[in-house]
Every structure is written in structure tokens, then in C-alpha cells.
Design a protein around this motif. Structure first.
Motif, PDB file in Angstrom:
ATOM      1  N   SER A   1       0.849  -1.186   0.000  1.00  0.00           N
ATOM      2  CA  SER A   1       0.000   0.000   0.000  1.00  0.00           C
ATOM      3  C   SER A   1       0.886   1.237   0.000  1.00  0.00           C
ATOM      4  O   SER A   1       1.977   1.235   0.585  1.00  0.00           O
ATOM      5  N   ARG A   2       0.417   2.287  -0.662  1.00  0.00           N
ATOM      6  CA  ARG A   2       1.186   3.525  -0.754  1.00  0.00           C
ATOM      7  C   ARG A   2       1.332   4.183   0.616  1.00  0.00           C
ATOM      8  O   ARG A   2       0.454   4.086   1.472  1.00  0.00           O
ATOM      9  N   VAL A   3       2.443   4.891   0.789  1.00  0.00           N
ATOM     10  CA  VAL A   3       2.745   5.549   2.061  1.00  0.00           C
ATOM     11  C   VAL A   3       2.325   7.013   1.991  1.00  0.00           C
ATOM     12  O   VAL A   3       2.151   7.570   0.895  1.00  0.00           O
ATOM     13  N   PRO A   4       2.155   7.681   3.134  1.00  0.00           N
ATOM     14  CA  PRO A   4       1.853   9.116   3.121  1.00  0.00           C
ATOM     15  C   PRO A   4       2.897   9.891   2.323  1.00  0.00           C
ATOM     16  O   PRO A   4       4.106   9.678   2.470  1.00  0.00           O
ATOM     17  N   ALA A   5       2.441  10.795   1.483  1.00  0.00           N
ATOM     18  CA  ALA A   5       3.322  11.481   0.528  1.00  0.00           C
ATOM     19  C   ALA A   5       4.446  12.248   1.203  1.00  0.00           C
ATOM     20  O   ALA A   5       5.554  12.356   0.662  1.00  0.00           O
ATOM     21  N   ALA A   6       4.202  12.791   2.391  1.00  0.00           N
ATOM     22  CA  ALA A   6       5.205  13.626   3.051  1.00  0.00           C
ATOM     23  C   ALA A   6       6.240  12.826   3.830  1.00  0.00           C
ATOM     24  O   ALA A   6       7.223  13.401   4.311  1.00  0.00           O
ATOM     25  N   PHE A   7       6.067  11.529   3.942  1.00  0.00           N
ATOM     26  CA  PHE A   7       6.952  10.721   4.777  1.00  0.00           C
ATOM     27  C   PHE A   7       8.215  10.320   4.030  1.00  0.00           C
ATOM     28  O   PHE A   7       8.178   9.954   2.856  1.00  0.00           O
ATOM     29  N   GLY A   8       9.352  10.382   4.740  1.00  0.00           N
ATOM     30  CA  GLY A   8      10.575   9.791   4.244  1.00  0.00           C
ATOM     31  C   GLY A   8      10.565   8.292   4.453  1.00  0.00           C
ATOM     32  O   GLY A   8       9.660   7.743   5.103  1.00  0.00           O
ATOM     33  N   PRO A   9      11.574   7.580   3.919  1.00  0.00           N
ATOM     34  CA  PRO A   9      11.585   6.112   4.022  1.00  0.00           C
ATOM     35  C   PRO A   9      11.542   5.589   5.449  1.00  0.00           C
ATOM     36  O   PRO A   9      10.819   4.632   5.738  1.00  0.00           O
ATOM     37  N   GLU A  10      12.329   6.199   6.359  1.00  0.00           N
ATOM     38  CA  GLU A  10      12.342   5.707   7.731  1.00  0.00           C
ATOM     39  C   GLU A  10      10.989   5.904   8.400  1.00  0.00           C
ATOM     40  O   GLU A  10      10.503   5.027   9.128  1.00  0.00           O
ATOM     41  N   GLN A  11      10.360   7.045   8.179  1.00  0.00           N
ATOM     42  CA  GLN A  11       9.033   7.274   8.754  1.00  0.00           C
ATOM     43  C   GLN A  11       8.031   6.249   8.233  1.00  0.00           C
ATOM     44  O   GLN A  11       7.249   5.674   8.997  1.00  0.00           O
ATOM     45  N   ALA A  12       8.059   6.024   6.932  1.00  0.00           N
ATOM     46  CA  ALA A  12       7.123   5.059   6.341  1.00  0.00           C
ATOM     47  C   ALA A  12       7.345   3.659   6.891  1.00  0.00           C
ATOM     48  O   ALA A  12       6.386   2.898   7.106  1.00  0.00           O
ATOM     49  N   ALA A  13       8.604   3.301   7.144  1.00  0.00           N
ATOM     50  CA  ALA A  13       8.924   1.953   7.626  1.00  0.00           C
ATOM     51  C   ALA A  13       8.423   1.693   9.036  1.00  0.00           C
ATOM     52  O   ALA A  13       8.433   0.551   9.493  1.00  0.00           O
ATOM     53  N   CYS A  14       7.974   2.730   9.739  1.00  0.00           N
ATOM     54  CA  CYS A  14       7.447   2.556  11.098  1.00  0.00           C
ATOM     55  C   CYS A  14       5.971   2.182  11.122  1.00  0.00           C
ATOM     56  O   CYS A  14       5.436   1.827  12.171  1.00  0.00           O
ATOM     57  N   LEU A  15       5.301   2.256   9.975  1.00  0.00           N
ATOM     58  CA  LEU A  15       3.840   2.204   9.964  1.00  0.00           C
ATOM     59  C   LEU A  15       3.207   0.809   9.993  1.00  0.00           C
ATOM     60  O   LEU A  15       2.232   0.605  10.711  1.00  0.00           O
ATOM     61  N   PRO A  16       3.662  -0.175   9.214  1.00  0.00           N
ATOM     62  CA  PRO A  16       2.863  -1.400   9.054  1.00  0.00           C
ATOM     63  C   PRO A  16       2.622  -2.186  10.333  1.00  0.00           C
ATOM     64  O   PRO A  16       1.559  -2.793  10.485  1.00  0.00           O
ATOM     65  N   CYS A  17       3.569  -2.204  11.257  1.00  0.00           N
ATOM     66  CA  CYS A  17       3.367  -2.977  12.493  1.00  0.00           C
ATOM     67  C   CYS A  17       2.998  -2.080  13.671  1.00  0.00           C
ATOM     68  O   CYS A  17       1.889  -2.165  14.199  1.00  0.00           O
ATOM     69  N   ALA A  18       3.911  -1.208  14.088  1.00  0.00           N
ATOM     70  CA  ALA A  18       3.660  -0.386  15.272  1.00  0.00           C
ATOM     71  C   ALA A  18       2.466   0.536  15.064  1.00  0.00           C
ATOM     72  O   ALA A  18       1.589   0.649  15.929  1.00  0.00           O
ATOM     73  N   GLY A  19       2.432   1.213  13.915  1.00  0.00           N
ATOM     74  CA  GLY A  19       1.338   2.137  13.652  1.00  0.00           C
ATOM     75  C   GLY A  19       0.000   1.435  13.577  1.00  0.00           C
ATOM     76  O   GLY A  19      -0.970   1.834  14.228  1.00  0.00           O
ATOM     77  N   VAL A  20      -0.078   0.368  12.801  1.00  0.00           N
ATOM     78  CA  VAL A  20      -1.347  -0.337  12.609  1.00  0.00           C
ATOM     79  C   VAL A  20      -1.804  -0.989  13.921  1.00  0.00           C
ATOM     80  O   VAL A  20      -3.011  -1.025  14.213  1.00  0.00           O
ATOM     81  N   THR A  21      -0.879  -1.501  14.714  1.00  0.00           N
ATOM     82  CA  THR A  21      -1.249  -2.105  15.992  1.00  0.00           C
ATOM     83  C   THR A  21      -1.959  -1.088  16.886  1.00  0.00           C
ATOM     84  O   THR A  21      -3.026  -1.364  17.452  1.00  0.00           O
TER      85      THR A  21
END
Length: 339
Positions: A128-148
Motif C-alpha cells: 500500500s502507498r505511504v503518506p506522501a510527506a513521509f521519508g523512508p524511515e518514517q514510512a517503515a514505522c507504519l505497518p506494524c507499530a502504527g497499525v497495531t
């Protein structure tokens, strides 16, 4: 391509930087050039073989969270295009709806290969696409910690303004939970072992805080915070040693989101509290693609951003794990890959 493998046997000493053939996308698949990954406590448990047969067999590429750029697509791909920045979903086959055994057993970083390789191939339905303003490291935090955190508070908890929410610690899930609870208008209490971390948590919007080292019976200390009513929701990240106190300060009919087992995984609590107060104990293990996309819409609308503790180079995965094991981090630990 370069890739990390847990090789031969479980344990940090058996983590190897090796090479694998470059993957190629088949029909319905996308090839990702991985740009960043982030660590979760789950990755440490997998590394030590803590999930048994659910972890899969060796060798395996570790880590469950990552972000990358689509560099090639197979026949029939329509969801994304070359150049899109995306995250691979933790549960590859859980798109939406209720969990079932098949959906919950196909997860990245065990039993499926995880994100710590320069390239990875996944089905188009599993990105799934990541938020447009996010850099790679920010985006990499989302699928597990963020969604949980999102699933606990937004999907299953349906948090409402004015509810009292208690959050344990200052790791990745905890900080996302704090930000989401604030977005929903909840009154937020945090517990931490560090006054320095408590100051930072207050700066992020926590309304009340307890240092559980100085106040071991922190459940008793929360009575004044909630006016004796108890918490509507508790983000339970400690497990064995914190759950008994969580049960003493949850309100009748409240929800304890069981997410982490940082202090141990054995249930040693009074079941009477659960039964007589009609407490709901909800297990949470990440979520599905629909949850991820709903969360990203809220993140973009309200300007929520992950808190990153430290970013390591691709070659520094072992020191990154050591940082995670230390417990000193505040937020997510990231790995920079192909940037």
C-alpha cells in the motif's frame, strides 16, 4: 542482492549478511527496492526462536516492517506502478475483514522472509502507498507499530472524546497510541520508568504520568487521575507483570488491549476481576491492509508523524538489535537501506 539471514540456528550470533539472487516479479507481483526497515520487539522474539513453529524454518530474512520503491511489476498489476513508494503489509494475505488462521500465519519476518534485503517481491495486494510527506524511515514505522496502535484504539476500541486511556511505556506502539488517542480527544495517562521519558511524553500530549519505579503500585496511584472510575481503555504492553495492575484500574466494562509481553508471557492475574467487572481483554496482533490505509488517511489529514529514536546503516543491524534489547530507546529504531 545483499540480505540478512538468521542462519543455522536461532540467536543474534547467527545473524548473517549474505547474498541472494535478485528476485523477479511474476504475474500479479511487484518488485520493491527496499529503502528502510524498522525494528519491533517481535523481531527480537523471532530472532531468538521464541514463536516456535509459527516462526518458520531457517534460513529466514528478518524484520517485519519496511518501506520501498516499486521498481518493476509483473503482468496484470494494477494497484501500484513503477516509482510508487509503498510498504509491504505485515500479514501478506489479510486484506480486510476478520482474522483467521490462514491470514494470521503468513507474516513477514517469520515464517515469510522479512524486509532486511535490498529487494523483495510481494503480491500487489500486499502493498500500500505511504503518506506522501513521509521519508523512508518514517514510512517503515507504519505497518506494524502504527497499525497495531490504530487497530487497538480506532478499529476495535472505537475511542471517543473524553475517554480515559492508559498507555504503558515509550516504544513504537506506545507513542503511536499516544498520538492517536490525542487525535480522538481522549484523556491520556502514561507510565514509564524514566522521568526524562515522562517529560517527553508530556510534551507529546500526555495529560498524566506515573513513574512506575518510584510508584510500584501504580494502579493505586491512578485512582485520583480517573476520579475512582477507572480507565476506559488500557494499551497493555508489559504483559505478565503489568496485567494484574491493569485489571485493578480498568473500569467495569472497559477494554484491555493485549499487545505486548515485555515483562513476560505467563498469565498470573485474578480472573475474578475480569469476570465480575465484565472486562474485555482484546488480543491485538497488528492488523490488515484496510486498517493500514485508513490509518494513513488519518495521518495525512492530521499531520501525525512517527517518533524515531535512531537510524542505523544497513550494515549495523546487530547494533540496532542491541539498542532494542537495551530498552533505552524512545520511539522506533530504523535501518536505512537503499536511499
Amino acid at each position: 542482492m545483499r540480505a540478512y539471514e538468521i542462519h543455522g540456528d536461532w540467536g543474534l550470533a547467527n545473524l548473517r549478511l549474505t547474498t541472494r539472487p535478485d528476485p523477479q516479479p511474476g504475474p500479479g507481483e511487484v518488485l520493491l527496492r527496499m529503502q528502510a526497515s524498522s525494528l519491533n520487539y517481535r523481531d527480537l522474539v523471532v530472532l531468538e526462536g521464541g514463536y516456535g513453529s509459527f516462526t518458520g524454518s531457517l534460513p529466514i530474512v528478518p524484520l517485519s516492517d519496511g518501506a520501498g520503491e516499486v521498481v518493476a511489476v509483473g503482468d496484470g498489476v494494477r494497484r501500484v506502478a513503477v516509482g510508487d513508494r509503498v510498504c509491504p503489509m505485515f500479514f501478506r494475505d489479510w486484506i480486510g475483514g476478520e482474522p483467521d488462521l490462514a491470514r494470521l500465519t503468513q507474516s513477514l519476518g517469520g515464517p515469510l522472509d522479512g524486509t532486511m534485503s535490498e529487494y523483495m517481491c510481494v503480491p500487489e495486494s500486499a502493498v500500500s502507498r505511504v503518506p506522501a510527506a513521509f521519508g523512508p524511515e518514517q514510512a517503515a514505522c507504519l505497518p506494524c507499530a502504527g497499525v497495531t496502535a490504530w487497530r487497538a484504539l480506532a478499529v476495535l476500541g472505537a475511542t471517543r472524546p473524553g475517554e480515559h486511556v492508559l498507555i504503558q511505556g515509550s516504544g513504537g506502539v506506545a507513542l503511536f497510541a499516544l498520538q492517536f488517542a490525542r487525535l480522538f480527544g481522549a484523556h491520556i495517562t502514561v507510565i514509564s520508568s524514566s522521568d526524562e521519558k515522562i517529560e517527553r511524553l508530556r510534551a507529546m500530549g500526555a495529560d498524566a504520568a506515573i513513574n512506575y519505579v518510584r510508584t510500584p503500585e501504580w494502579a493505586r496511584a491512578t485512582r485520583e487521575i480517573t476520579g475512582g472510575r477507572g480507565y476506559d481503555q488500557i494499551i497493555e504492553l508489559g504483559g505478565e507483570k503489568t496485567l494484574p495492575q491493569s485489571l485493578r484500574c480498568i473500569r467495569p466494562g472497559g477494554t484491555i488491549s493485549m499487545i505486548g509481553v515485555l515483562s513476560g508471557g505467563v498469565l498470573q492475574a485474578s480472573l475474578g476481576h475480569i469476570v465480575t467487572r465484565q472486562v474485555r481483554m482484546q488480543g491485538i496482533t497488528v492488523g490488515n491492509r484496510d486498517d493500514f490505509e485508513q490509518m494513513c488517511r488519518a495521518i495525512e489529514q492530521h499531520g501525525v508523524a512517527p517518533v524515531i529514536d535512531r537510524t542505523f546503516a544497513f550494515e549495523e543491524l546487530v547494533p540496532a538489535f542491541e539498542r532494542l534489547k537495551s530498552g533505552r530507546q524512545f520511539g522506533k529504531i530504523c535501518i536505512r537501506q537503499n536511499v
